[in-house]
Design a protein around this motif. Structure first.
Motif, PDB file in Angstrom:
ATOM      1  N   VAL A 242      59.133  31.184  21.785  1.00 22.38           N
ATOM      2  CA  VAL A 242      59.729  30.846  20.484  1.00 22.38           C
ATOM      3  C   VAL A 242      58.660  30.886  19.396  1.00 22.38           C
ATOM      4  CG1 VAL A 242      60.711  28.930  19.153  1.00 22.38           C
ATOM      5  CG2 VAL A 242      61.661  29.500  21.373  1.00 22.38           C
ATOM      6  N   ILE A 243      57.494  30.306  19.673  1.00 21.65           N
ATOM      7  CA  ILE A 243      56.424  30.299  18.663  1.00 21.65           C
ATOM      8  C   ILE A 243      55.958  31.724  18.397  1.00 21.65           C
ATOM      9  CG2 ILE A 243      54.040  29.571  18.229  1.00 21.65           C
ATOM     10  CD1 ILE A 243      54.741  26.967  19.758  1.00 21.65           C
TER      11      ILE A 243
ATOM     12  N   ALA B 199      57.801  34.398  18.682  1.00 23.86           N
ATOM     13  CA  ALA B 199      58.863  35.068  17.931  1.00 23.86           C
ATOM     14  C   ALA B 199      58.794  34.695  16.451  1.00 23.86           C
ATOM     15  CB  ALA B 199      60.236  34.682  18.496  1.00 23.86           C
ATOM     16  N   VAL B 200      58.587  33.417  16.169  1.00 23.66           N
ATOM     17  CA  VAL B 200      58.496  32.969  14.776  1.00 23.66           C
ATOM     18  C   VAL B 200      57.292  33.612  14.099  1.00 23.66           C
ATOM     19  CG1 VAL B 200      58.003  30.933  13.359  1.00 23.66           C
ATOM     20  CG2 VAL B 200      59.744  30.812  15.121  1.00 23.66           C
TER      21      VAL B 200
ATOM     22  N   LEU C  22      58.053  37.331  13.435  1.00 24.66           N
ATOM     23  CA  LEU C  22      58.966  37.496  12.299  1.00 24.66           C
ATOM     24  C   LEU C  22      58.233  37.291  10.981  1.00 24.66           C
ATOM     25  CD1 LEU C  22      62.198  35.667  13.523  1.00 24.66           C
ATOM     26  CD2 LEU C  22      61.889  38.111  13.173  1.00 24.66           C
ATOM     27  N   GLU C  23      57.358  36.301  10.933  1.00 23.33           N
ATOM     28  CA  GLU C  23      56.620  36.027   9.706  1.00 23.33           C
ATOM     29  C   GLU C  23      55.666  37.170   9.382  1.00 23.33           C
ATOM     30  OE1 GLU C  23      57.165  33.660   7.656  1.00 23.33           O
ATOM     31  OE2 GLU C  23      55.420  33.783   6.346  1.00 23.33           O
TER      32      GLU C  23
ATOM     33  N   ALA D  28      57.711  40.063   8.111  1.00 17.54           N
ATOM     34  CA  ALA D  28      58.208  39.793   6.761  1.00 17.54           C
ATOM     35  C   ALA D  28      57.092  39.950   5.733  1.00 17.54           C
ATOM     36  CB  ALA D  28      58.791  38.382   6.692  1.00 17.54           C
ATOM     37  N   ARG D  29      55.902  39.444   6.060  1.00 16.62           N
ATOM     38  CA  ARG D  29      54.777  39.516   5.112  1.00 16.62           C
ATOM     39  C   ARG D  29      54.322  40.958   4.925  1.00 16.62           C
ATOM     40  NH1 ARG D  29      53.461  34.869   2.183  1.00 16.62           N
ATOM     41  NH2 ARG D  29      54.463  33.204   3.350  1.00 16.62           N
TER      42      ARG D  29
ATOM     43  N   LEU E 160      63.115  41.704   5.702  1.00 14.79           N
ATOM     44  CA  LEU E 160      63.204  40.427   6.394  1.00 14.79           C
ATOM     45  C   LEU E 160      62.552  39.381   5.503  1.00 14.79           C
ATOM     46  CD1 LEU E 160      63.912  39.253   9.260  1.00 14.79           C
ATOM     47  CD2 LEU E 160      61.521  39.594   9.819  1.00 14.79           C
ATOM     48  N   PRO E 161      63.258  38.281   5.230  1.00 16.47           N
ATOM     49  CA  PRO E 161      62.624  37.251   4.404  1.00 16.47           C
ATOM     50  C   PRO E 161      61.557  36.506   5.196  1.00 16.47           C
ATOM     51  CG  PRO E 161      64.780  36.516   5.137  1.00 16.47           C
ATOM     52  CD  PRO E 161      64.615  37.923   5.629  1.00 16.47           C
ATOM     53  N   SER E 162      60.532  36.058   4.498  1.00 16.84           N
ATOM     54  CA  SER E 162      59.514  35.232   5.135  1.00 16.84           C
ATOM     55  C   SER E 162      59.975  33.772   5.104  1.00 16.84           C
ATOM     56  CB  SER E 162      58.181  35.370   4.411  1.00 16.84           C
ATOM     57  OG  SER E 162      58.290  34.794   3.132  1.00 16.84           O
ATOM     58  N   LEU E 163      59.200  32.908   5.747  1.00 19.23           N
ATOM     59  CA  LEU E 163      59.548  31.481   5.728  1.00 19.23           C
ATOM     60  C   LEU E 163      59.539  30.945   4.300  1.00 19.23           C
ATOM     61  CD1 LEU E 163      57.735  29.984   8.819  1.00 19.23           C
ATOM     62  CD2 LEU E 163      60.157  29.860   8.307  1.00 19.23           C
TER      63      LEU E 163
END
Lengths: 159, 82
Positions: free
Chosen positions: B30-31, B33-34, B37-38, B41-42, B48-51
């Protein structure tokens, strides 16, 4: 279609390297504090002070970063706001994030329902069992807190 | 259904050797994957939106943001302090 509406002005190499250095220093602090905090016994005042001291540091750093970005931010390239296509892409991307969070939440809830003779697979139980995971989750928690303070707050509702 | 899922998870843990290892593998995934994704996004390779984009879009109001910060503090207390 790009989601980000704000285009930053070209930065000089000096300020860019300064940001890199700040980022590296922040990463080193996060790694160091996570490793140090994970070695502390839970339930002690030292662990509490360390945890909330780091939370305060993340809050201050995020707030300072937000002020810094506010001073150096360029005007939005599109005053009318995002196009409908960009908004749909943003919603689809947000669904990806939401699915990861939902999967993690469902796992955590199911972990609470494990039989008493089995080890709980919840995040809090595994953080107690593995010091490396404790440090990793602490670092992620600090970064999440930094984001919460660093992202600008909307003062007025958009028209 | 839930009992079957937890029993299946436990059985998988027996196969791997430890049910705790299953949990560790899941949360590390999970970590990862997060983080992935970040980074995507960056980098701006996909829409894809970032956090930060998500927080700005879905937690814009001061009261909502304060509630999220309260939740973050509670998570810290629960995971690391008590």
């Amino acid at each position: 279609m790009e989601i980000r509406r704000h285009r930053e002005p070209p930065t000089r190499s000096g300020s860019r390297s300064g940001r890199w250095l700040a980022g590296l220093a922040g990463a080193a602090l996060i790694v160091g504090s996570s490793a140090f905090e994970s070695g502390m016994p839970l339930g002690t005042w030292r662990a509490r002070f360390m945890t909330f001291g780091c939370a305060l540091a993340a809050a201050v750093a995020g707030t300072l970063w937000r002020g810094f970005r506010h001073q150096h931010r360029a005007a939005p390239s599109s005053p009318a706001g995002p196009s409908p296509t960009a908004a749909r892409s943003h919603s689809r991307g947000a669904l990806v994030w939401l699915s990861v969070m939902v999967i993690a939440a469902v796992w955590d809830v199911l972990g609470l329902l494990t039989p008493p003779d089995k080890h709980h697979l919840t995040l809090s139980a595994l953080v107690l069992a593995y010091q490396a995971l404790h440090a990793l989750v602490f670092a992620v928690w600090l970064i999440a807190g930094w984001f919460l303070f660093a992202v600008p707050i909307r003062r007025r509702a958009r028209a | 259904m839930i009992r079957h899922l937890t029993c299946a998870g436990g059985a998988l843990g027996v196969v791997i050797g430890s049910d705790k290892a299953i949990g560790l593998l899941f949360w590390v995934t999970v970590i990862a994957a997060v983080t992935t994704l970040e980074v995507i996004a960056r980098a701006g390779h996909r829409n894809l939106p970032s956090l930060a984009d998500l927080i700005e879009r879905y937690l814009p109001h001061p009261v909502v943001r304060a509630a999220a910060i309260g939740l973050w503090l509670y998570a810290g207390w629960h995971l690391f302090s008590h």
